[in-house]
Scaffold this active site. Structure first.
Site, mmCIF file in Angstrom:
data_model
loop_
_atom_site.group_PDB
_atom_site.id
_atom_site.type_symbol
_atom_site.label_atom_id
_atom_site.label_comp_id
_atom_site.label_asym_id
_atom_site.label_seq_id
_atom_site.Cartn_x
_atom_site.Cartn_y
_atom_site.Cartn_z
ATOM 1 N N LYS A 176 0.948 0.080 1.337
ATOM 2 C CA LYS A 176 1.777 -0.353 2.482
ATOM 3 C C LYS A 176 3.244 0.032 2.247
ATOM 4 O O LYS A 176 3.770 -0.145 1.150
ATOM 5 C CB LYS A 176 1.669 -1.862 2.639
ATOM 6 C CG LYS A 176 2.633 -2.422 3.648
ATOM 7 C CD LYS A 176 2.066 -3.539 4.427
ATOM 8 C CE LYS A 176 2.141 -4.898 3.803
ATOM 9 N NZ LYS A 176 1.498 -5.872 4.692
ATOM 10 N N GLY A 202 -7.176 -12.780 0.587
ATOM 11 C CA GLY A 202 -8.412 -12.144 0.119
ATOM 12 C C GLY A 202 -9.193 -11.315 1.124
ATOM 13 O O GLY A 202 -10.306 -10.877 0.825
ATOM 14 N N ASP A 260 -2.650 -10.973 -7.423
ATOM 15 C CA ASP A 260 -1.602 -11.543 -6.561
ATOM 16 C C ASP A 260 -0.743 -12.513 -7.369
ATOM 17 O O ASP A 260 -1.191 -13.092 -8.357
ATOM 18 C CB ASP A 260 -2.182 -12.256 -5.336
ATOM 19 C CG ASP A 260 -1.193 -12.247 -4.166
ATOM 20 O OD1 ASP A 260 -1.420 -11.483 -3.194
ATOM 21 O OD2 ASP A 260 -0.173 -12.976 -4.224
ATOM 22 N N ASP A 263 2.368 -10.980 -11.684
ATOM 23 C CA ASP A 263 3.371 -10.190 -10.968
ATOM 24 C C ASP A 263 3.170 -8.717 -11.301
ATOM 25 O O ASP A 263 3.255 -8.331 -12.480
ATOM 26 C CB ASP A 263 4.764 -10.667 -11.421
ATOM 27 C CG ASP A 263 5.888 -9.978 -10.664
ATOM 28 O OD1 ASP A 263 5.633 -8.943 -10.000
ATOM 29 O OD2 ASP A 263 7.017 -10.480 -10.746
ATOM 30 N N TRP A 281 -8.824 -8.241 2.243
ATOM 31 C CA TRP A 281 -9.125 -6.864 1.801
ATOM 32 C C TRP A 281 -10.191 -6.886 0.701
ATOM 33 O O TRP A 281 -11.085 -6.042 0.677
ATOM 34 C CB TRP A 281 -7.854 -6.168 1.301
ATOM 35 C CG TRP A 281 -6.983 -5.638 2.390
ATOM 36 C CD1 TRP A 281 -6.882 -6.123 3.660
ATOM 37 C CD2 TRP A 281 -6.087 -4.513 2.320
ATOM 38 N NE1 TRP A 281 -5.979 -5.369 4.380
ATOM 39 C CE2 TRP A 281 -5.473 -4.385 3.586
ATOM 40 C CE3 TRP A 281 -5.730 -3.624 1.316
ATOM 41 C CZ2 TRP A 281 -4.532 -3.386 3.870
ATOM 42 C CZ3 TRP A 281 -4.789 -2.619 1.595
ATOM 43 C CH2 TRP A 281 -4.214 -2.510 2.853
HETATM 44 C C1 LIG Z 1 0.290 -9.301 3.369
HETATM 45 S S1 LIG Z 1 -0.213 -10.245 1.985
HETATM 46 C C2 LIG Z 1 -1.746 -9.494 1.552
HETATM 47 C C3 LIG Z 1 -2.913 -9.819 2.463
HETATM 48 C C4 LIG Z 1 -4.244 -9.346 1.894
HETATM 49 N N1 LIG Z 1 -4.339 -7.902 1.901
HETATM 50 C C5 LIG Z 1 -5.427 -9.889 2.631
HETATM 51 O O1 LIG Z 1 -6.187 -9.117 3.199
HETATM 52 O O2 LIG Z 1 -5.615 -11.111 2.623
HETATM 53 C C6 LIG Z 1 0.869 -9.654 0.731
HETATM 54 C C7 LIG Z 1 0.651 -10.278 -0.643
HETATM 55 O O3 LIG Z 1 1.424 -9.555 -1.624
HETATM 56 C C8 LIG Z 1 1.679 -10.458 -2.677
HETATM 57 N N2 LIG Z 1 2.733 -9.931 -3.570
HETATM 58 C C9 LIG Z 1 4.006 -9.630 -3.234
HETATM 59 N N3 LIG Z 1 4.688 -9.199 -4.314
HETATM 60 C C10 LIG Z 1 3.810 -9.189 -5.349
HETATM 61 C C11 LIG Z 1 3.913 -8.838 -6.726
HETATM 62 N N4 LIG Z 1 5.074 -8.418 -7.255
HETATM 63 N N5 LIG Z 1 2.823 -8.949 -7.515
HETATM 64 C C12 LIG Z 1 1.645 -9.399 -6.986
HETATM 65 N N6 LIG Z 1 1.482 -9.739 -5.678
HETATM 66 C C13 LIG Z 1 2.549 -9.651 -4.875
HETATM 67 C C14 LIG Z 1 2.090 -11.736 -1.940
HETATM 68 O O4 LIG Z 1 1.991 -12.861 -2.765
HETATM 69 C C15 LIG Z 1 1.102 -11.740 -0.750
HETATM 70 O O5 LIG Z 1 -0.006 -12.570 -1.017
#
Ligand SMILES: C[S@@+](CC[C@H](N)C(=O)[O-])C[C@H]1O[C@@H](n2cnc3c(N)ncnc32)[C@H](O)[C@@H]1O
Length: 206
Positions: free
Chosen positions: A161, A61, A80, A96, A63
């Protein structure tokens, strides 16, 4: 690179990582990733005029917390796969992104159904097989760019990203052909050894 130099560089990288982790902890951010967004925002003013913000891959969380600080009024929707602790003023959706029904739900949460700013820090689970990981990450970035080109307001902004690798050029080209402005950002808070970078895309062409 000589072994000694590499060791020093890794040591400096770890120090930098620790510094951001401590800083995030002190500031009440759930993740040091908040500083990646704040550094890009400091340069590119992402939130100017943004009343509807969509945070993709939002957990834990950091961001979303930063977005909430930047816009006290307006809508912030955070998606997420994983559960995420609530943040006041942020609508958290668990699902998803690759599921069409989930994407429709994200749109139904704002009125009119469009966003001014989409920020995506999504990263797929790592399998350890380089080619597979790169393809999965590129697939996700491609989906985000295509979806955003459909649901962003005309002058909207997307920050997504991307991971360096054999698919990265394709994603850059897709960004350029879909948006009028395209720049690459690698904030200081992103580890040098991480292959991640961010594409900042503005003004969809459609
Ligand atoms: C690097 S973390 C994000 C960190 C976040 N920006 C923060 O500031 O806390 C990447 C996130 O992408 C989510 N994620 C990956 N594939 C996903 C998908 N298909 N749908 C939703 N979320 C996804 C993962 O569960 C993970 O929590």
């Amino acid at each position: 690179m000589a072994r000694g130099k590499r060791k020093t560089r890794n040591w400096l990288e770890d120090k930098k990582g620790d510094m951001y982790t401590r800083k995030a902890h002190r500031a009440g951010y759930r993740s040091r990733a908040a500083y990646k967004l704040s550094q890009i925002d400091g340069r590119d003013r992402l939130f100017t005029g943004a009343g509807r913000v969509l945070d993709l891959g939002a957990a834990p969380g950091g961001w979303s917390q930063y977005a909430r600080k930047k816009i006290s009024r307006g809508s912030i929707v955070a998606l997420d796969l994983l559960p995420m602790e609530p943040i006041e003023g942020v609508t958290v959706v668990r699902g998803d992104f690759t599921d069409a029904a989930v994407r429709e739900r994200l749109l139904a949460l704002v009125s009119p159904p469009a966003y001014d700013l989409v920020i995506s820090d999504m990263a797929p689970n790592i399998t350890g097989i380089a080619n597979v990981d790169q393809a999965n990450a590129a697939d996700l970035a491609e989906r985000v760019i295509k979806f955003s080109s459909r649901i962003l307001a005309k002058n909207g902004t997307l920050l997504v990203k991307v991971f360096e690798g054999h698919e990265a050029t394709r994603i850059r080209v897709l960004g350029k052909s879909t948006f009028r402005q395209s720049v690459v950002r690698k904030p200081d808070a992103s580890r040098d050894k991480s292959r991640e970078f961010y594409l900042l895309l503005r003004e969809r062409r459609l």
